[in-house]
Write an enzyme that holds these catalytic residues in place. Structure first.
Site, mmCIF file in Angstrom:
data_model
loop_
_atom_site.group_PDB
_atom_site.id
_atom_site.type_symbol
_atom_site.label_atom_id
_atom_site.label_comp_id
_atom_site.label_asym_id
_atom_site.label_seq_id
_atom_site.Cartn_x
_atom_site.Cartn_y
_atom_site.Cartn_z
ATOM 1 N N GLY A 151 0.428 -1.275 0.010
ATOM 2 C CA GLY A 151 -0.176 0.100 0.225
ATOM 3 C C GLY A 151 0.545 1.265 0.298
ATOM 4 C CB CYS A 200 5.702 2.365 7.164
ATOM 5 S SG CYS A 200 4.515 3.565 6.416
ATOM 6 C CG LEU A 201 6.719 0.986 1.053
ATOM 7 C CD1 LEU A 201 6.167 1.294 0.067
ATOM 8 C CD2 LEU A 201 8.436 0.204 0.539
ATOM 9 C CG HIS A 222 0.229 7.010 4.567
ATOM 10 N ND1 HIS A 222 1.917 7.509 6.113
ATOM 11 C CD2 HIS A 222 0.944 5.521 4.729
ATOM 12 C CE1 HIS A 222 2.472 6.217 5.814
ATOM 13 N NE2 HIS A 222 2.129 5.671 5.348
ATOM 14 C CG HIS A 239 -1.172 1.304 7.352
ATOM 15 N ND1 HIS A 239 -0.090 1.397 7.974
ATOM 16 C CD2 HIS A 239 -0.143 2.676 6.494
ATOM 17 C CE1 HIS A 239 1.367 1.794 7.622
ATOM 18 N NE2 HIS A 239 0.894 2.456 6.193
HETATM 19 C C1 QAP Z 1 0.904 -0.319 4.711
HETATM 20 O O1 QAP Z 1 3.311 -1.397 4.223
HETATM 21 C C2 QAP Z 1 0.426 -1.979 5.579
HETATM 22 O O2 QAP Z 1 9.709 -1.729 6.108
HETATM 23 C C3 QAP Z 1 2.151 -1.291 3.911
HETATM 24 O O3 QAP Z 1 12.057 -2.743 4.455
HETATM 25 C C4 QAP Z 1 1.755 -3.290 6.003
HETATM 26 O O4 QAP Z 1 3.966 -1.686 2.212
HETATM 27 C C5 QAP Z 1 -0.448 -2.023 6.433
HETATM 28 C C6 QAP Z 1 8.260 -2.300 3.763
HETATM 29 C C7 QAP Z 1 1.504 -3.565 7.220
HETATM 30 C C8 QAP Z 1 -0.928 -3.492 6.512
HETATM 31 C C9 QAP Z 1 0.018 -4.255 7.529
HETATM 32 C C10 QAP Z 1 8.194 -2.604 4.827
HETATM 33 C C11 QAP Z 1 9.164 -2.808 2.717
HETATM 34 C C12 QAP Z 1 6.694 -2.487 2.962
HETATM 35 C C13 QAP Z 1 9.060 -2.255 5.196
HETATM 36 C C14 QAP Z 1 3.768 -1.680 3.162
HETATM 37 C C15 QAP Z 1 10.383 -2.812 4.341
HETATM 38 C C16 QAP Z 1 10.197 -3.316 3.215
HETATM 39 C C17 QAP Z 1 5.555 -1.727 3.771
HETATM 40 CO CO CO Z 2 2.348 3.179 5.877
#
Ligand code: QAP
Ligand code: CO
Length: 168
Positions: free
Chosen positions: A46, A92-93, A138, A134
Site C-alpha cells: 500500500g 510501512c514503506l 497517512h 493504515h
Molecule cells: C502498509 O506497508 C501495511 O519495512 C503497507 O523494509 C503494512 O507496504 C498495512 C515495506 C502491513 C498493513 C500491514 C516495509 C517494505 C512495505 C519495510 C508496506 C521494508 C520494505 C510496507
Molecule cells: Co505506511
C-alpha cells in the site's frame, strides 16, 4: 511511468493533511500510475500520495499474492467500522525495517472514487481492512508509529535518523 521518491519517517512532510481531489483527470491518473509503479517496485502492499510528497487524497494498494489486483481509492472515507478490533503487525514503506503491532477495527466500510471518478463502496476485512485504514491515516498526516508508546517512537526516530546519516 516513474518510480517516485518515498519520504521517510521522521520527515515532517509525512504529517501534512492531504487535500481532497477536485476532479479525477489525466493528471490524477498519471499520479496513480506512478504511485502503483513505486509500490510494486518497493515492493509494498500500500502507498498513500502523502508518502511521495503529493498532498492529495489518493491511495493505491494491492494485498494479493499474485500482485495483479491493484486497488485505487480517491477521496476515501470510512463510513462504518466494526466494534471488534484486531491486532496486526504493521510495517510501512516510510518506516523501513520497523514492524510493530497496531490495534484497529477488524472490518471497515470505505467509500471512495476510482481512477475514473466513479464512486464505489468496499466492505473490507483481514489484511485489506488493515491496509486501507493504515493508508487513510497517512492522508490525515498519521504514521503507524504514532500508535506506539513514546519510548518506541523515540527509538524508531533515532534509529532511522542514524540510518539516514549512514547512507549520506
Ligand atoms: C502498509 O506497508 C501495511 O519495512 C503497507 O523494509 C503494512 O507496504 C498495512 C515495506 C502491513 C498493513 C500491514 C516495509 C517494505 C512495505 C519495510 C508496506 C521494508 C520494505 C510496507
Ligand atoms: Co505506511
Amino acid at each position: 511511468m516513474a518510480v517516485l521518491n518515498i519520504l521517510r519517517y521522521p520527515d515532517p512532510r509525512l504529517h501534512r493533511v492531504a487535500e481532497p481531489v477536485q476532479v479525477v483527470d489525466e493528471r490524477i491518473r498519471q499520479l496513480v500510475r506512478d504511485m502503483a509503479e513505486t509500490m510494486y517496485e518497493a515492493p509494498g502492499i500500500g502507498l498513500a500520495a502523502t508518502q511521495v510528497d503529493v498532498h492529495l487524497r489518493v491511495i493505491v494498494l494491492d494485498v494479493s499474492e499474485s500482485r495483479d489486483a491493484l486497488r485505487v481509492f480517491i477521496n476515501p472515507e470510512i463510513v462504518a467500522s466494526s466494534e471488534d478490533t484486531k491486532v496486526y503487525e504493521e510495517g510501512c514503506l516510510s518506516v523501513p525495517g520497523i514492524y510493530d503491532e497496531v490495534e484497529r477495527p477488524d472490518r471497515v466500510t470505505v467509500r471512495a472514487l476510482d481512477e475514473h471518478g466513479q464512486p464505489f463502496t468496499l466492505e473490507a476485512d483481514g489484511l485489506l481492512a488493515v491496509c486501507v485504514q493504515h493508508e487513510i491515516d497517512h492522508l490525515n498526516g498519521r504514521v503507524f508509529v504514532q500508535y506506539l508508546s513514546r519510548l518506541k517512537q523515540s527509538r524508531i526516530r533515532n534509529r532511522l535518523l542514524k540510518a539516514e546519516r549512514n547512507v549520506a
